[in-house]
Design an enzyme around this catalytic site. Sequence first.
Site: not given
Ligand SMILES: Cc1cc2nc3c(=O)[nH]c(=O)nc-3n(C[C@H](O)[C@H](O)[C@H](O)COP(=O)(O)OP(=O)(O)OC[C@H]3O[C@@H](n4cnc5c(N)ncnc54)[C@H](O)[C@@H]3O)c2cc1C
Length: 307
Positions: A91, A125-126, A155, A176, A179-180, A198, A280-281
């Site tokens: 980060k 990371d973003m 993101q 990578r 969603k963000g 989308k 924080r997260r």
């Molecule tokens: C490998 C990796 C690296 C990432 N790096 C970044 C980054 O650099 N910058 C950034 O802004 N974001 C990052 N993220 C976080 C990402 O942006 C999302 O906030 C997170 O992945 C949740 O979105 P989703 O696509 O899984 O969909 P969602 O719809 O949010 O989640 C789908 C399902 O996954 C499960 N789920 C998701 N997250 C969690 C959790 N934390 N604990 C328990 N269950 C959960 C739930 O069951 C949920 O219904 C990263 C995610 C991953 C997987």
Amino acid sequence: MALLDRAIVSALPAVPKPIVRRISQRYIAGEQIEDACRVVKGLNAQRKMATIDVLGEEITTEEEARHIAYAYDDVFRAIDEQALDSNVSVKLTGLGLKLGRDICRRNLERTVRGAAERGNFVRIDMEDSSCTDDTLALYRELREAGLDNLGIVLQARLRRTLDDIAGLADLTPNVRLCKGIYIEPFKIAYHDFDQVRKNFVDALGGLLEGGSYVGIATHDELLLTEGARLVKEAGRARDEYEFQMLLGVREARGDQLIQEGHRLRIYVPYGEEWYAYSLRRLQENPKIAGYIAADTLGRLIPGRNGR
Ligand SMILES: Cc1cc2nc3c(=O)[nH]c(=O)nc-3n(C[C@H](O)[C@H](O)[C@H](O)COP(=O)(O)OP(=O)(O)OC[C@H]3O[C@@H](n4cnc5c(N)ncnc54)[C@H](O)[C@@H]3O)c2cc1C
């Protein structure tokens, strides 16, 4: 649901630290590098790759930023010595971005060169939108300086992402796509769940078309299915893309991805800053608190595996 998520988050500081620790244990490898290595070894045994993140983004001095950069030296050494299948995620705020762009660039460049010497790879990371421009600019600077073992994150939540893909196209970036996690103002970010999805699909299509290696980072069933469909349609070989998930999240679905023949990388954070990081997260995105509460409850109720 949003109200309940927020209620959980505001109650968190009152929750005794040992309890937060027990809950975080699923999502954070531990405090020491040995903890991260043990977790990565276990993941590798399940044919899962890893990316190790040294926690500590809220640093206030140059010394702390340097400390984090140096911690990555130990990580690269441990990866080599134990023959782990892992790269690293950094980060930029942890490397000093908010203290000064030059400080950050120095620490980043040092880390990326250290990785290159060992044939390893660094992904930036973003973070929140106050960091986006600087992050993209530093990524470009280092790639133009010949450091190709460097990747970035985009993101789907941000409206600018398709433009950023176009802007980075000449570098054929290793991206990578996620969603963000940060909740951003409506002006710059989609707030509607389906619009974010989308944009994710559109961005993935654009990256594949542009020849980028993509880490499809999501646990969202629709995006996992769409991701698999798009990489197949693009004729990508197994080693020309990967799925990515967070430690402790939807593990059974991760196993399934591997059984289906995909590669999967797990994000493994470790460090002494685990408590601040966890809080924080959750404060940044209360929805995560809802996921964790549902998951924890799911594991307590027989017959539900919470995955
Ligand atoms: C490998 C990796 C690296 C990432 N790096 C970044 C980054 O650099 N910058 C950034 O802004 N974001 C990052 N993220 C976080 C990402 O942006 C999302 O906030 C997170 O992945 C949740 O979105 P989703 O696509 O899984 O969909 P969602 O719809 O949010 O989640 C789908 C399902 O996954 C499960 N789920 C998701 N997250 C969690 C959790 N934390 N604990 C328990 N269950 C959960 C739930 O069951 C949920 O219904 C990263 C995610 C991953 C997987």
